[in-house]
Design a protein around this motif. Structure first.
Motif, PDB file in Angstrom:
ATOM      1  N   LYS A   9       0.820  -1.104  -0.204  1.00 53.45           N
ATOM      2  CA  LYS A   9       0.101  -0.063   0.176  1.00 53.45           C
ATOM      3  C   LYS A   9       0.927   1.342  -0.055  1.00 53.45           C
ATOM      4  N   ASN A  13       1.234   4.146  -2.907  1.00 55.72           N
ATOM      5  CA  ASN A  13       0.777   5.460  -2.727  1.00 55.72           C
ATOM      6  C   ASN A  13       1.968   6.468  -2.887  1.00 55.72           C
ATOM      7  N   THR A  88      -3.966   6.630 -11.618  1.00 58.00           N
ATOM      8  CA  THR A  88      -2.694   7.008 -10.988  1.00 58.00           C
ATOM      9  C   THR A  88      -2.223   8.376 -11.547  1.00 58.00           C
ATOM     10  N   LYS A  91      -4.029  10.791  -9.485  1.00 50.78           N
ATOM     11  CA  LYS A  91      -3.282  10.967  -8.057  1.00 50.78           C
ATOM     12  C   LYS A  91      -1.833  11.546  -8.030  1.00 50.78           C
ATOM     13  N   GLN A  95      -0.972  14.940  -5.864  1.00 48.67           N
ATOM     14  CA  GLN A  95       0.370  14.983  -5.147  1.00 48.67           C
ATOM     15  C   GLN A  95       1.371  16.349  -5.558  1.00 48.67           C
TER      16      GLN A  95
END
Ligand code: HEM
Length: 244
Positions: A9, A13, A88, A91, A95
């Protein structure tokens, strides 16, 4: 076991994990667009070549409805890769924004290519194209494609078989200029996306030497141009009446 799950995980991430997943899922599409283009180019060999090719593709493995298990397996795999790629990308973008909430005071992108700056934009439009394309040629041709003779008889292993008339569907569709132009524009956006994506994948895979960057970019651009010329030649040839 729990430690292993937590570790994976954490990797997924992390920005390295996300980039690796984005690269791997993107790589699947880099390969797919090439193979798909080779299949599509058979249209230049005539109706029989492309109709029989599509028929064989759809009749590989045990039949599940109108298509064989191999096609269904490929569809599910491609859909999964698309979902991973979009997830992805979103995400990583989030970020980046969180890490750099304020815009740079001056433009920091002088060195960045147009393709790299507009990856999100080109990606989103390619996604719109894929949804339309699937409705158009795969799932609802009777509603989205311009009217064409739905089946054509061709001989396979000495037997005459009524097959889906892929040739008629594609030719009739691209004879209508708005559709042909939409496809050509989508291929330009795809080429723009690929020209940065292939270089990015090569770098993510670990070939990131400063001295090789120019060569990697050349390979990426050449690949993108190949896909553009191959794919766009089909609507272009039909629009100009070269293929009828
Ligand atoms: C001018 C360019 C293109 C042409 C002429 C074209 C043509 C076609 C045709 C005729 C089919 C239906 C095949 C059949 O019924 O057996 C198809 C299916 C499909 N195309 Fe394209 N295509 C193009 C570009 C693309 C691109 C750029 C992508 C993806 C990035 C794509 C993804 C797909 C997918 C996923 C399917 C569904 C395959 C299936 O599940 O049966 N195509 N295409």
């Amino acid at each position: 076991m729990t430690a292993a799950i937590t570790r994976s995980k954490g990797f997924i991430n992390s920005s390295i994990g996300l980039k690796a997943l984005m690269a791997a899922s993107g790589l699947v599409y880099v390969g797919f667009v090439f193979v798909h283009m080779l299949g599509n180019l058979q249209i230049f060999l005539g109706a029989e070549a492309i109709n029989v090719y599509a028929y064989n593709l759809h009749h590989t493995g045990p039949m599940l409805g109108k298509s064989g298990a191999v096609v269904w397996g490929a569809r599910i795999f491609l859909l999964l890769c698309l979902a991973i790629h979009v997830f992805t990308a979103v995400k990583l973008k989030k970020q980046n924004w969180q890490a750099r909430p304020q815009k740079y005071a001056y433009s920091h992108t002088i060195q960045a290519t147009i393709a790299s700056r507009y990856m999100g934009f080109s990606g989103l439009l390619i996604l719109v194209f894929i949804v339309y394309h699937l409705l158009h040629f795969t799932f609802m041709p009777e509603r989205f494609a311009v009217a064409y003779a739905p089946t054509m008889e061709h001989t396979i292993h000495g037997t005459s078989v009524a097959m889906h008339n892929v040739y008629g569907m594609v030719v009739a569709s691209f004879q209508w200029a708005p559709v042909a132009i939409f496809y050509i524009v989508a291929q330009v956006l795809l080429a723009l996306h690929l020209s940065h994506a292939v270089a990015s994948v090569i770098q993510t895979l670990g070939f990131d030497q400063e001295s090789k960057r120019a060569r990697v970019q050349q390979i990426s651009t050449a690949y993108a141009l190949l896909i553009l010329v191959g794919n766009a030649s089909i609507p272009l040839a039909i629009l100009t009446g070269l293929l009828q």
